[in-house]
Design a protein around this motif. Structure first.
Motif, PDB file in Angstrom:
ATOM      1  N   VAL A 300      16.595 -21.724  -0.483  1.00 31.40           N
ATOM      2  CA  VAL A 300      16.833 -21.277  -1.860  1.00 31.40           C
ATOM      3  C   VAL A 300      15.499 -20.863  -2.460  1.00 31.40           C
ATOM      4  N   VAL A 301      15.422 -19.621  -2.955  1.00 31.01           N
ATOM      5  CA  VAL A 301      14.186 -19.111  -3.560  1.00 31.01           C
ATOM      6  C   VAL A 301      14.496 -18.616  -4.964  1.00 31.01           C
ATOM      7  N   MET A 302      13.696 -19.051  -5.940  1.00 33.10           N
ATOM      8  CA  MET A 302      13.861 -18.587  -7.316  1.00 33.10           C
ATOM      9  C   MET A 302      12.793 -17.541  -7.611  1.00 33.10           C
ATOM     10  N   HIS A 303      13.225 -16.299  -7.823  1.00 31.69           N
ATOM     11  CA  HIS A 303      12.309 -15.196  -8.083  1.00 31.69           C
ATOM     12  C   HIS A 303      12.139 -15.013  -9.591  1.00 31.69           C
ATOM     13  N   PRO A 304      11.137 -14.219 -10.004  1.00 33.77           N
ATOM     14  CA  PRO A 304      10.977 -13.925 -11.441  1.00 33.77           C
ATOM     15  C   PRO A 304      12.212 -13.236 -12.008  1.00 33.77           C
ATOM     16  N   ALA A 305      12.309 -13.251 -13.327  1.00 32.04           N
ATOM     17  CA  ALA A 305      13.412 -12.624 -14.066  1.00 32.04           C
ATOM     18  C   ALA A 305      14.757 -13.256 -13.712  1.00 32.04           C
ATOM     19  N   ARG A 306      14.744 -14.547 -13.410  1.00 36.52           N
ATOM     20  CA  ARG A 306      15.955 -15.319 -13.093  1.00 36.52           C
ATOM     21  C   ARG A 306      16.811 -14.636 -12.022  1.00 36.52           C
ATOM     22  N   VAL A 307      16.201 -14.430 -10.880  1.00 35.68           N
ATOM     23  CA  VAL A 307      16.899 -13.904  -9.706  1.00 35.68           C
ATOM     24  C   VAL A 307      16.854 -14.964  -8.615  1.00 35.68           C
ATOM     25  N   LEU A 308      18.026 -15.360  -8.155  1.00 38.08           N
ATOM     26  CA  LEU A 308      18.158 -16.414  -7.156  1.00 38.08           C
ATOM     27  C   LEU A 308      18.411 -15.792  -5.785  1.00 38.08           C
ATOM     28  N   GLU A 309      17.620 -16.197  -4.801  1.00 39.84           N
ATOM     29  CA  GLU A 309      17.832 -15.760  -3.419  1.00 39.84           C
ATOM     30  C   GLU A 309      18.410 -16.911  -2.606  1.00 39.84           C
ATOM     31  N   LEU A 310      19.532 -16.662  -1.957  1.00 46.22           N
ATOM     32  CA  LEU A 310      20.149 -17.652  -1.069  1.00 46.22           C
ATOM     33  C   LEU A 310      20.110 -17.126   0.358  1.00 46.22           C
ATOM     34  N   GLN A 311      19.514 -17.894   1.249  1.00 48.67           N
ATOM     35  CA  GLN A 311      19.530 -17.582   2.679  1.00 48.67           C
ATOM     36  C   GLN A 311      20.525 -18.519   3.350  1.00 48.67           C
ATOM     37  N   MET A 312      21.441 -17.936   4.127  1.00 52.23           N
ATOM     38  CA  MET A 312      22.556 -18.706   4.678  1.00 52.23           C
ATOM     39  C   MET A 312      22.785 -18.385   6.145  1.00 52.23           C
ATOM     40  N   GLN A 313      23.517 -19.284   6.791  1.00 50.98           N
ATOM     41  CA  GLN A 313      23.946 -19.084   8.172  1.00 50.98           C
ATOM     42  C   GLN A 313      25.426 -19.427   8.295  1.00 50.98           C
ATOM     43  N   LYS A 314      26.103 -18.673   9.168  1.00 47.79           N
ATOM     44  CA  LYS A 314      27.531 -18.878   9.370  1.00 47.79           C
ATOM     45  C   LYS A 314      27.868 -18.472  10.796  1.00 47.79           C
ATOM     46  N   LYS A 315      28.591 -19.308  11.489  1.00 46.35           N
ATOM     47  CA  LYS A 315      28.911 -19.050  12.896  1.00 46.35           C
ATOM     48  C   LYS A 315      29.701 -17.752  13.038  1.00 46.35           C
ATOM     49  N   GLY A 316      29.245 -16.898  13.947  1.00 42.03           N
ATOM     50  CA  GLY A 316      29.954 -15.655  14.231  1.00 42.03           C
ATOM     51  C   GLY A 316      29.725 -14.546  13.221  1.00 42.03           C
ATOM     52  N   PHE A 317      28.818 -14.756  12.265  1.00 44.68           N
ATOM     53  CA  PHE A 317      28.584 -13.748  11.223  1.00 44.68           C
ATOM     54  C   PHE A 317      27.753 -12.605  11.791  1.00 44.68           C
ATOM     55  N   ARG A 318      28.261 -11.382  11.681  1.00 46.03           N
ATOM     56  CA  ARG A 318      27.542 -10.183  12.121  1.00 46.03           C
ATOM     57  C   ARG A 318      27.565  -9.153  10.996  1.00 46.03           C
ATOM     58  N   MET A 319      26.443  -8.534  10.769  1.00 48.97           N
ATOM     59  CA  MET A 319      26.334  -7.606   9.651  1.00 48.97           C
ATOM     60  C   MET A 319      25.643  -6.320  10.088  1.00 48.97           C
ATOM     61  N   GLU A 320      25.773  -5.301   9.232  1.00 46.04           N
ATOM     62  CA  GLU A 320      25.024  -4.056   9.354  1.00 46.04           C
ATOM     63  C   GLU A 320      24.279  -3.833   8.040  1.00 46.04           C
ATOM     64  N   VAL A 321      23.307  -2.949   8.077  1.00 40.45           N
ATOM     65  CA  VAL A 321      22.533  -2.699   6.843  1.00 40.45           C
ATOM     66  C   VAL A 321      23.454  -2.174   5.752  1.00 40.45           C
ATOM     67  N   GLY A 322      23.173  -2.587   4.517  1.00 42.23           N
ATOM     68  CA  GLY A 322      23.899  -2.058   3.368  1.00 42.23           C
ATOM     69  C   GLY A 322      25.251  -2.685   3.097  1.00 42.23           C
ATOM     70  N   GLN A 323      25.700  -3.632   3.922  1.00 47.20           N
ATOM     71  CA  GLN A 323      27.014  -4.234   3.714  1.00 47.20           C
ATOM     72  C   GLN A 323      26.964  -5.283   2.597  1.00 47.20           C
ATOM     73  N   TYR A 324      28.150  -5.716   2.165  1.00 45.48           N
ATOM     74  CA  TYR A 324      28.214  -6.711   1.096  1.00 45.48           C
ATOM     75  C   TYR A 324      29.219  -7.803   1.456  1.00 45.48           C
ATOM     76  N   ILE A 325      29.119  -8.925   0.761  1.00 40.71           N
ATOM     77  CA  ILE A 325      30.021 -10.060   0.964  1.00 40.71           C
ATOM     78  C   ILE A 325      30.569 -10.496  -0.383  1.00 40.71           C
ATOM     79  N   PHE A 326      31.660 -11.268  -0.339  1.00 42.18           N
ATOM     80  CA  PHE A 326      32.176 -11.936  -1.535  1.00 42.18           C
ATOM     81  C   PHE A 326      31.797 -13.407  -1.443  1.00 42.18           C
ATOM     82  N   VAL A 327      31.332 -13.936  -2.568  1.00 40.36           N
ATOM     83  CA  VAL A 327      30.825 -15.318  -2.606  1.00 40.36           C
ATOM     84  C   VAL A 327      31.621 -16.131  -3.612  1.00 40.36           C
ATOM     85  N   ASN A 328      31.956 -17.359  -3.203  1.00 50.14           N
ATOM     86  CA  ASN A 328      32.629 -18.316  -4.076  1.00 50.14           C
ATOM     87  C   ASN A 328      31.872 -19.634  -4.053  1.00 50.14           C
TER      88      ASN A 328
END
Length: 593
Positions: A300-328
């Protein structure tokens, strides 16, 4: 106009086909119910309002069939993957999914208004005919239930029955009111202002689509609107026998003295919407299954201007550049899911998002992760889903434009480029990237300063310092910042960002930027036969390509930002794209969630 047609001919064709089908359905069924002999007696009571109601109902069914398809994100991602070798114009249509979804929704609102108004006239005329005592055909038809309760044509059987009573006590009336209210709430809560400032309102009201489709299927099963049966038509055809209904007497022995028989119009809405509803149900089941898979927040990284960065891992997760996810985040809300662009690269062993405080939910999730608790809050993730930015490496030249937090998809692209340079990837088709980042405050630049600095160094070491040209624009500043920048203008690094490229105060002069890019890339730089150009412009390429002296240079313009900026960039793409197939052409792509 010529450039517009070249760039949007397929979109125009899809729009024309959709409009054409709507016009055909409305016209065909309007004329059918306005002229068909089976509804001769029905028209005697209702007049032309019958045709208006039935024609709009068919168009409602057609558009209800389409409304869910553009939001089946897994289907769109699958199509994007299978269309990777298709013409660009075909793939780009998938990026207009939300535009088409809104267009269909507006059509639903229009046809619902027509259908509702027509039926209000119908109910009034049913009521007037039931109370009429003038012996007219409409009055006689409305009294037929007194002779045989199964042979009624007018659903109002009492002089004491009111239009309001029918509207709120019958199945068609009650379901009609419910689905109309549901549609009104969904449409009004989908405005830009509501979605930007009260996303929760938009999210919850949009799930009224369940009530809408349930009501739509049930709406017609009572069959209040009726027509003459085929068997009755053969015995007592209305053109031949209608006058005998008005002047009938007990001793009549004519073949027309027999009363006509009527049957309800069968419910058909379920036939139209069954397949897309089942597809959407499968889509949601897949989303729920994927969302239940465990997600581990590794950093978890807190950047300036109240921007939160979350780095995560999930089994079988594969991505391409520019894609998006839904978060709950169940600790905040069990039902709310919000879209975020992935800021990590496919080459990394984690995936990340950046969350800017821009509403109740984002404020709460930032506060939740800022609190020092023994255990991390649980996060659920659905995706990833494809976007236009996936195609960035299919272009020889790319212009990336991010506004504020809209830089996130391009962070993923730039990181991936860094890894490709690190691994000396020879398959990279892209030869040049122009990156534009517009921010209102200086703090925002800190989000990806390290990434840009690292890219500068890596490209210089690789002998490709000209691969990336980036321009950072500060659109909001005070006098002290401007004076400090002017005072240290001759220093090697920028005083605002610490990077080699100087921050520009103000907004980009897009006309000059596009002109410079067009001048710098008049021809494709690809090798023998310009096979790469063929891959971009058409599929498949010629079997034996010949060397070409002039091959079109294709520039992909990618934006993640507000609609006003999108209109400007789209306009300049059209202005600077040449109709000459040997010269430069700009393709506009915008992120849509």
């Amino acid at each position: 106009m010529g450039n517009w047609l070249v760039n949007h001919w397929f979109s125009a064709a899809v729009l024309a086909a959709w409009l054409g089908i709507n016009v055909f359905l409305f016209t065909y069924y309007f004329l059918f119910f306005d002229q068909d002999e089976r509804y001769y007696y029905t028209r005697a009571i209702l007049g032309s309002a019958l045709a208006w109601a039935r024609a709009s109902a068919k168009c409602l069914n057609f558009n209800s069939m389409l409304i869910l398809l553009p939001v089946c994100r897994n289907l769109l991602s699958f199509l994007r993957g299978t269309c990777s070798c298709c013409r660009r114009t075909l793939r780009k249509q998938l990026d207009h999914n939300l535009t088409f979804h809104k267009l269909v929704a507006y059509a639903l609102a229009l046809f619902t208004a027509v259908h509702t108004i027509a039926h209000l006239f119908n109910l009034e005329r049913y009521n007037d005919s039931q109370q009429a005592t003038d012996g007219s055909l409409a009055a006689v038809l409305s009294k037929m239930h007194l002779q045989n309760s199964n042979k009624w044509l007018n659903p109002i059987h009492s002089n004491q029955t009111t239009v309001e009573y029918v509207a709120f006590t019958t199945i068609p009336g009650l379901t009609g009111v419910i689905i109309t209210l549901a549609l009104i709430l969904m449409v009004t809560s989908s405005t830009e202002f509501i979605r930007r400032n009260y996303f929760e309102v938009f999210w919850y009201t949009h799930h009224l689509f369940i009530i809408y489709f349930a009501g739509l299927v049930i709406h017609g099963i009572a069959g209040l609107v009726r027509g003459q049966t085929e068997a009755s038509m053969e015995e007592v055809h209305p053109r031949r026998c209608a006058e005998y209904l008005v002047h009938n007497h007990k001793e009549c022995r004519h073949e027309c003295c027999k009363n006509p028989e009527f049957s309800s119009i069968p419910a058909e809405s379920w036939k139209w919407v069954l397949a897309p509803v089942l597809l959407y149900v499968f889509e949601r089941i897949l989303r729920v299954w994927r969302a239940r898979q465990k997600v581990v927040v590794t950093k978890v990284v807190m950047h300036p201007a109240r921007v939160l960065e979350l780095q995560m891992q999930k089994k079988g997760f594969r991505m391409e550049v520019g894609q998006y996810i839904f978060v709950n985040c169940p600790a905040i809300s069990l039902l709310e899911w919000h879209p975020f662009t992935l800021t990590s690269a496919p080459e990394e062993d984690f995936f990340s998002i950046h969350i800017r405080a821009a509403g109740d939910w984002t404020e709460r999730i930032i506060d939740t992760f800022q609190q020092q608790k023994p255990e991390m809050p649980r996060i659920e993730v659905d995706g990833p889903f494809g976007t236009a930015s996936e195609d960035v490496f299919q272009y020889e030249v790319a212009m990336l434009v991010g506004a504020g937090i809209g830089v996130t998809p391009f962070a993923s692209i730039l990181k991936s480029i860094w890894y490709k340079f690190q691994q000396a990837d020879q398959t990279l088709k892209t030869k040049k990237i122009y990156f534009y980042w517009l921010c209102r405050d200086t703090g925002a630049f800190a989000w990806f300063n390290d990434l840009l600095a690292s890219l500068e160094q890596k490209m210089a070491e690789s002998g490709k310092a000209d691969f990336l040209t980036y321009r950072l624009f500060l659109t909001g500043w005070d006098t002290s910042i401007a004076n400090n920048a002017a005072l240290h203008y001759d220093t090697a690094t920028d005083t605002v960002t610490g990077l080699r490229h100087k921050t520009i105060f103000g907004r980009p002069m897009w006309n000059a930027e596009f002109s410079a890019v067009a001048t710098a890339h008049p021809r494709s730089e690809l090798g023998h036969g310009c096979v790469g150009c063929w891959c971009l412009e058409a599929s498949p390429p010629p079997q034996h390509p010949q060397p070409l002296t002039a091959c079109r240079s294709v520039v992909g313009v990618f934006l993640c930002g507000p609609g006003a900026l999108a209109k400007d960039l789209q306009k300049f793409c059209h202005q600077h794209s040449s109709l000459d197939p040997r010269k430069v052409k700009f393709y506009f792509n915008k992120e849509n969630f």
